[in-house]
Structure formats: C-alpha cells, structure tokens
Design an enzyme around this catalytic site. Structure first.
Site, mmCIF file in Angstrom:
data_model
loop_
_atom_site.group_PDB
_atom_site.id
_atom_site.type_symbol
_atom_site.label_atom_id
_atom_site.label_comp_id
_atom_site.label_asym_id
_atom_site.label_seq_id
_atom_site.Cartn_x
_atom_site.Cartn_y
_atom_site.Cartn_z
ATOM 1 N N LYS A 78 7.780 -13.780 33.556
ATOM 2 C CA LYS A 78 6.985 -13.863 32.354
ATOM 3 C C LYS A 78 7.846 -13.754 31.112
ATOM 4 O O LYS A 78 7.401 -14.040 30.011
ATOM 5 C CB LYS A 78 5.962 -12.702 32.309
ATOM 6 C CG LYS A 78 5.085 -12.585 33.519
ATOM 7 C CD LYS A 78 4.255 -11.257 33.393
ATOM 8 C CE LYS A 78 3.876 -10.804 34.779
ATOM 9 N NZ LYS A 78 3.298 -9.475 34.779
ATOM 10 N N ASP A 127 21.579 -11.431 32.946
ATOM 11 C CA ASP A 127 22.273 -10.146 33.091
ATOM 12 C C ASP A 127 23.399 -10.327 34.098
ATOM 13 O O ASP A 127 24.505 -10.689 33.731
ATOM 14 C CB ASP A 127 21.255 -9.074 33.503
ATOM 15 C CG ASP A 127 21.869 -7.688 33.573
ATOM 16 O OD1 ASP A 127 23.041 -7.545 33.192
ATOM 17 O OD2 ASP A 127 21.183 -6.747 34.008
ATOM 18 N N PHE A 164 20.107 -2.370 27.725
ATOM 19 C CA PHE A 164 18.804 -2.830 28.200
ATOM 20 C C PHE A 164 17.903 -3.025 26.997
ATOM 21 O O PHE A 164 17.736 -2.127 26.181
ATOM 22 C CB PHE A 164 18.201 -1.824 29.184
ATOM 23 C CG PHE A 164 17.086 -2.427 29.991
ATOM 24 C CD1 PHE A 164 17.353 -3.135 31.153
ATOM 25 C CD2 PHE A 164 15.768 -2.299 29.570
ATOM 26 C CE1 PHE A 164 16.328 -3.716 31.883
ATOM 27 C CE2 PHE A 164 14.727 -2.877 30.302
ATOM 28 C CZ PHE A 164 15.009 -3.585 31.452
ATOM 29 N N VAL A 165 17.339 -4.188 26.864
ATOM 30 C CA VAL A 165 16.526 -4.498 25.687
ATOM 31 C C VAL A 165 15.104 -4.889 26.085
ATOM 32 O O VAL A 165 14.856 -5.340 27.203
ATOM 33 C CB VAL A 165 17.158 -5.639 24.854
ATOM 34 C CG1 VAL A 165 18.443 -5.173 24.196
ATOM 35 C CG2 VAL A 165 17.406 -6.884 25.687
HETATM 36 P P1 IMP Z 1 19.989 -11.226 36.589
HETATM 37 O O1 IMP Z 1 19.622 -11.886 37.875
HETATM 38 O O2 IMP Z 1 20.765 -9.940 36.814
HETATM 39 O O3 IMP Z 1 20.692 -12.131 35.608
HETATM 40 O O4 IMP Z 1 18.653 -10.678 35.977
HETATM 41 C C1 IMP Z 1 17.913 -11.381 35.086
HETATM 42 C C2 IMP Z 1 16.521 -10.781 35.011
HETATM 43 O O5 IMP Z 1 16.546 -9.355 34.949
HETATM 44 C C3 IMP Z 1 15.852 -11.245 33.746
HETATM 45 O O6 IMP Z 1 15.128 -12.429 33.955
HETATM 46 C C4 IMP Z 1 14.974 -10.063 33.392
HETATM 47 O O7 IMP Z 1 13.723 -10.161 34.045
HETATM 48 C C5 IMP Z 1 15.706 -8.853 33.943
HETATM 49 N N1 IMP Z 1 16.523 -8.210 32.894
HETATM 50 C C6 IMP Z 1 17.874 -8.157 32.823
HETATM 51 N N2 IMP Z 1 18.281 -7.490 31.731
HETATM 52 C C7 IMP Z 1 17.163 -7.107 31.074
HETATM 53 C C8 IMP Z 1 16.920 -6.372 29.853
HETATM 54 O O8 IMP Z 1 17.826 -5.942 29.106
HETATM 55 N N3 IMP Z 1 15.611 -6.187 29.522
HETATM 56 C C9 IMP Z 1 14.577 -6.635 30.265
HETATM 57 N N4 IMP Z 1 14.755 -7.329 31.404
HETATM 58 C C10 IMP Z 1 16.029 -7.560 31.814
#
Ligand code: IMP
Ligand code: MG
Length: 174
Positions: free
Chosen positions: A43, A103, A152-153
């Site tokens: 979302k 992330d 974390f945002v």
């Molecule tokens: P990745 O697979 O580690 O790149 O994670 C990406 C997903 O993690 C994003 O689509 C978000 O849903 C969640 N996420 C990563 N960092 C944040 C943050 O700082 N705030 C909120 N959701 C995050």
C-alpha cells in the site's frame, strides 16, 4: 496540522510535491510516444503513485500489486510473496514499477525478476526513497526521489504497523 508528526520531518509536503513534479517531467520526456504502464506497489506507494501520474504529461495505464515479505517486523527475510497480482498481462508494455522505499532492495529485486519473466517491452523502476543498503545490491533504479540515511520513516504512504500512512509529509520515527 491536526495531529503531530511522530518525529523530525525529513521531507516536507512542499518538498514532496516539488520532487514529484520533477520526476514526472523526467518520466514524461522519457516515455513520450511509448505504451506506459505504471505499476504501483500497495500500500505504501499509493500516495506517491497517485500524485506522480497526475503530473505526467504522457498517457499511462495504471495497475497495482501487493507483496508481503516474510520475516520480523523490522528485518525482511528476502522471501517475498505476491498477495495481490496484477489485473492484466504486461507482455509488450513499457512498464514502470513504482515503489515507496527501497531498503535492503530485496522486494524490488524479487519483483524485477518476477515481472521481467512476463516479457514486458521494457521494465524500469521508480522509488520515492532509497536507503544506503539498496546501493550495495546493484539494483539499477531509474528514478529515485530522495536518498535517505538508514532511518525508519513514516508518512505519505509509509507505515509503522499500519500507522502514519496519512501524514502529508515524511517523518523519521524517533
Ligand atoms: P526491502 O525489501 O528491504 O527493500 O523493503 C522494502 C519494503 O520495506 C518497503 O516496500 C516498505 O514496505 C518497507 N520499509 C522499508 N523501510 C521502511 C521505512 O523506513 N518505513 C516504512 N516502511 C519501510
Ligand atoms: Mg510496510
């Protein structure tokens, strides 16, 4: 403002709309005359996607998909599962995947593999936010709104346990 930010504001409402306009201008120039299909990831990317497409000067179609990654609340395991797939095929389309934040980059890497197997004419990615870990994964993200340090945002679609998505700015969790 009717309710307070949970922490320091990292990107203001004005900063968001200015950067979204710039990104939309770049995307519009790159996709002129092409068959653009925007795929928003639910979302978190809903707000960004909705604002971005309204600033485009080229036509586009819109679809959404939803993924969840197994693991703890703060650490993604890298195992990603599609919980809502696209409504239609993407074969032969110029696809632009729109994400809220990269992330670790594992979610995006999984999606890129999954979608490229469906034979789009082209597949590029657009992320509002990118964190340092993403750079280590060798992900080529065509459009990045803001590069953030490892914080974390929340806000503008991003949540912490489903809270704070509605904030019109991006704020760090204290
Ligand atoms: P990745 O697979 O580690 O790149 O994670 C990406 C997903 O993690 C994003 O689509 C978000 O849903 C969640 N996420 C990563 N960092 C944040 C943050 O700082 N705030 C909120 N959701 C995050
Ligand atoms: Mg989330």
């Amino acid at each position: 403002m009717t309710h307070g930010a949970p922490g320091e504001i990292v990107v203001t409402r004005e900063g968001l709309s200015e950067r979204v306009r710039e990104m939309a201008a770049e995307i519009s120039a790159d996709y002129a005359g092409r068959d653009l299909l925007i795929i928003g990831i639910l979302k978190g990317a809903v707000f960004f996607t909705a604002d971005l497409v309204r600033e485009l000067t080229v036509p586009c179609a819109l679809d959404f998909m939803s993924v969840s990654s197994y693991g703890s609340a703060t650490q993604s395991s890298g195992v990603v599962r599609i919980t809502k797939d696209l409504d239609g095929p993407i074969e032969g389309r110029d696809v632009l995947l729109v994400e809220d934040v990269i992330d670790s980059g594992r979610t995006l890497r999984y999606l890129m593999r999954n979608l490229s197997a469906r034979d789009p004419a082209s597949l590029e990615t657009c992320a509002l936010l990118s964190k340092p870990a993403a750079d280590r994964l060798d992900l080529r993200t065509r459009y990045v709104g803001f590069r953030l340090p490892d914080v974390f945002v929340v806000g503008y679609g991003l949540d912490a346990g489903e809270r704070y998505r509605e904030l019109p700015y991006i704020s760090a969790l204290p």
